[in-house]
Design an enzyme around this catalytic site. Structure first.
Site, PDB file in Angstrom:
ATOM      1  N   MET A 186     -19.114 -36.808  -3.477  1.00  0.00           N
ATOM      2  CA  MET A 186     -20.230 -35.831  -3.840  1.00  0.00           C
ATOM      3  C   MET A 186     -20.896 -36.277  -5.219  1.00  0.00           C
ATOM      4  O   MET A 186     -21.070 -35.518  -6.134  1.00  0.00           O
ATOM      5  CB  MET A 186     -19.696 -34.359  -4.427  1.00  0.00           C
ATOM      6  CG  MET A 186     -19.061 -33.753  -3.018  1.00  0.00           C
ATOM      7  SD  MET A 186     -18.126 -32.205  -3.273  1.00  0.00           S
ATOM      8  CE  MET A 186     -16.557 -32.857  -3.817  1.00  0.00           C
ATOM      9  N   ASP A 222     -17.466 -26.099   9.249  1.00  0.00           N
ATOM     10  CA  ASP A 222     -18.308 -26.545   8.098  1.00  0.00           C
ATOM     11  C   ASP A 222     -19.500 -27.426   8.804  1.00  0.00           C
ATOM     12  O   ASP A 222     -19.092 -28.114   9.664  1.00  0.00           O
ATOM     13  CB  ASP A 222     -17.555 -27.470   7.116  1.00  0.00           C
ATOM     14  CG  ASP A 222     -16.928 -26.717   6.017  1.00  0.00           C
ATOM     15  OD1 ASP A 222     -17.138 -25.205   6.060  1.00  0.00           O
ATOM     16  OD2 ASP A 222     -16.163 -27.364   5.109  1.00  0.00           O
ATOM     17  N   LYS A 278     -21.779 -25.365   4.426  1.00  0.00           N
ATOM     18  CA  LYS A 278     -21.935 -25.352   2.718  1.00  0.00           C
ATOM     19  C   LYS A 278     -22.608 -26.550   2.413  1.00  0.00           C
ATOM     20  O   LYS A 278     -21.686 -27.360   1.869  1.00  0.00           O
ATOM     21  CB  LYS A 278     -20.626 -24.826   2.245  1.00  0.00           C
ATOM     22  CG  LYS A 278     -20.798 -24.398   0.715  1.00  0.00           C
ATOM     23  CD  LYS A 278     -19.473 -23.924   0.407  1.00  0.00           C
ATOM     24  CE  LYS A 278     -19.139 -22.574   0.886  1.00  0.00           C
ATOM     25  NZ  LYS A 278     -19.902 -21.538   0.653  1.00  0.00           N
TER      26      LYS A 278
HETATM   27  N1  SAH Z   1     -12.688 -32.616   2.625  1.00  0.00           N
HETATM   28  C1  SAH Z   1     -13.349 -33.555   2.748  1.00  0.00           C
HETATM   29  C2  SAH Z   1     -14.250 -33.769   1.399  1.00  0.00           C
HETATM   30  C3  SAH Z   1     -15.404 -32.606   1.257  1.00  0.00           C
HETATM   31  S1  SAH Z   1     -16.455 -32.758  -0.086  1.00  0.00           S
HETATM   32  C4  SAH Z   1     -12.753 -34.958   3.036  1.00  0.00           C
HETATM   33  O1  SAH Z   1     -11.459 -34.999   2.984  1.00  0.00           O
HETATM   34  O2  SAH Z   1     -13.491 -35.844   3.368  1.00  0.00           O
HETATM   35  C5  SAH Z   1     -17.909 -33.496   0.872  1.00  0.00           C
HETATM   36  C6  SAH Z   1     -17.850 -34.881   0.352  1.00  0.00           C
HETATM   37  O3  SAH Z   1     -17.262 -35.808   0.994  1.00  0.00           O
HETATM   38  C7  SAH Z   1     -19.229 -35.463   0.571  1.00  0.00           C
HETATM   39  O4  SAH Z   1     -20.436 -34.998  -0.324  1.00  0.00           O
HETATM   40  C8  SAH Z   1     -19.406 -36.876   0.570  1.00  0.00           C
HETATM   41  O5  SAH Z   1     -19.112 -37.377  -0.742  1.00  0.00           O
HETATM   42  C9  SAH Z   1     -17.768 -36.878   1.248  1.00  0.00           C
HETATM   43  N2  SAH Z   1     -17.965 -37.122   2.776  1.00  0.00           N
HETATM   44  C10 SAH Z   1     -17.561 -36.373   3.800  1.00  0.00           C
HETATM   45  N3  SAH Z   1     -17.770 -36.936   4.915  1.00  0.00           N
HETATM   46  C11 SAH Z   1     -18.570 -38.180   4.617  1.00  0.00           C
HETATM   47  C12 SAH Z   1     -18.715 -39.274   5.518  1.00  0.00           C
HETATM   48  N4  SAH Z   1     -18.584 -39.244   6.663  1.00  0.00           N
HETATM   49  N5  SAH Z   1     -19.143 -40.558   4.783  1.00  0.00           N
HETATM   50  C13 SAH Z   1     -19.286 -40.676   3.326  1.00  0.00           C
HETATM   51  N6  SAH Z   1     -18.858 -39.447   2.658  1.00  0.00           N
HETATM   52  C14 SAH Z   1     -18.276 -38.189   3.327  1.00  0.00           C
END
Ligand code: SAH
Length: 256
Positions: free
Chosen positions: A177, A38, A60
């Site tokens: 998100m 991703d 995405k």
């Molecule tokens: N599977 C991922 C989440 C995917 S949805 C997990 O477990 O973290 C994508 C969302 O995750 C982003 O829009 C944001 O809200 C959050 N996100 C992912 N990486 C991040 C980071 N390094 N810092 C802050 N928010 C993050």
């Protein structure tokens, strides 16, 4: 005629910093002959792959051109059937948001055996960046991981009801998100919980460019705008943050 079969591993890449990968994730990445990351997966993590691995980013992100979900699934299925070791690399934990569950269901329905390597989810990394225990016993009985995506008046999360439950049952809210719909989320949550409930936003948790801001529910949306905080962000709302309330300014934190 029997078909050669490879393997598929759905791997969590953690929040971004390669130091937060699990040992199991590193081994899986190194074993991949086909790697489908991703676009929240950082280049430092992709650098761990074998030089002969075929790496195809299939990201995405909101609004940007991306590989349709069916195409990703088709790529995985045909590579596995061709005998490849396919690693599908997703940010954070592969089974927390980000469609990991859907992907798993469809691959299993197609007869592909998928194993899962869990990762540190962004909400936990964001709490770590703030130095906040999400379930500090004196302030919270639990934590809710909730998506702010696809929020509208008629669909999605009932933020007013969630605010009420979170307030009454002392639950910390960890919102993924949530940047785009922040003002809607704020106004609806405020109908169910006090406007002065502590809140925080962490952008790029665990990465060198990590930033955070501490505010209250009433100033959440204004704080996002004031500091131009952009996705990826985690929003935390709850009394576990109350020790941070003195820190109103935007503070860069150097990850350990
Ligand atoms: N599977 C991922 C989440 C995917 S949805 C997990 O477990 O973290 C994508 C969302 O995750 C982003 O829009 C944001 O809200 C959050 N996100 C992912 N990486 C991040 C980071 N390094 N810092 C802050 N928010 C993050």
């Amino acid at each position: 005629m029997s078909q050669a079969h490879g393997t598929c591993i759905l791997v969590g890449a953690g929040p971004g910093n390669p130091d937060l990968l699990t040992v199991q994730a590193i081994r899986a990445i190194q074993s991949a002959t086909v790697l489908l990351p991703d676009d929240l997966v950082s280049p430092d993590i992709l650098a761990l792959a074998s030089p002969t691995a075929c790496i195809t980013p299939v990201g995405k992100r909101c609004g940007r051109a991306s590989t349709p979900q069916e195409v990703i699934e088709h790529m995985i299925i045909s590579a596995v059937r061709a005998g490849e070791t396919v690693v599908r690399l997703k940010g954070g934990d592969p089974c927390v948001f980000g469609r990991g569950g859907e992907e798993l269901d469809r691959l299993r329905a197609a007869g592909i055996a998928v194993s899962v390597v869990h990762g540190i989810t962004a909400g936990v990394a964001a709490a770590g960046a703030l130095g906040t225990p999400l379930t500090h016993r004196h302030h919270a009985h639990g934590v809710v991981f909730v998506t702010g995506h696809a929020t509208s008046a008629s669909t999605g999360v009932d933020w007013q009801a969630l605010g009420q439950v979170a307030h009454q049952s002392k639950l910390t809210l960890v919102i993924y998100m949530g940047v785009q719909a922040a003002s809607h989320i704020q106004s609806q949550l405020q109908r169910g919980m006090p406007a002065d409930t502590p809140a925080a936003i962490v952008e790029n948790a665990s990465l060198p460019q990590q930033r955070h801001a501490v505010c209250t529910l009433a100033t959440l949306s204004a704080t996002l705008q004031q500091h131009k905080l952009h996705s990826p962000c985690i929003i935390v709302v709850g009394h576990v943050l109350q020790g941070l309330q003195g820190l109103q300014a935007l503070s860069p934190i150097t990850p350990p």
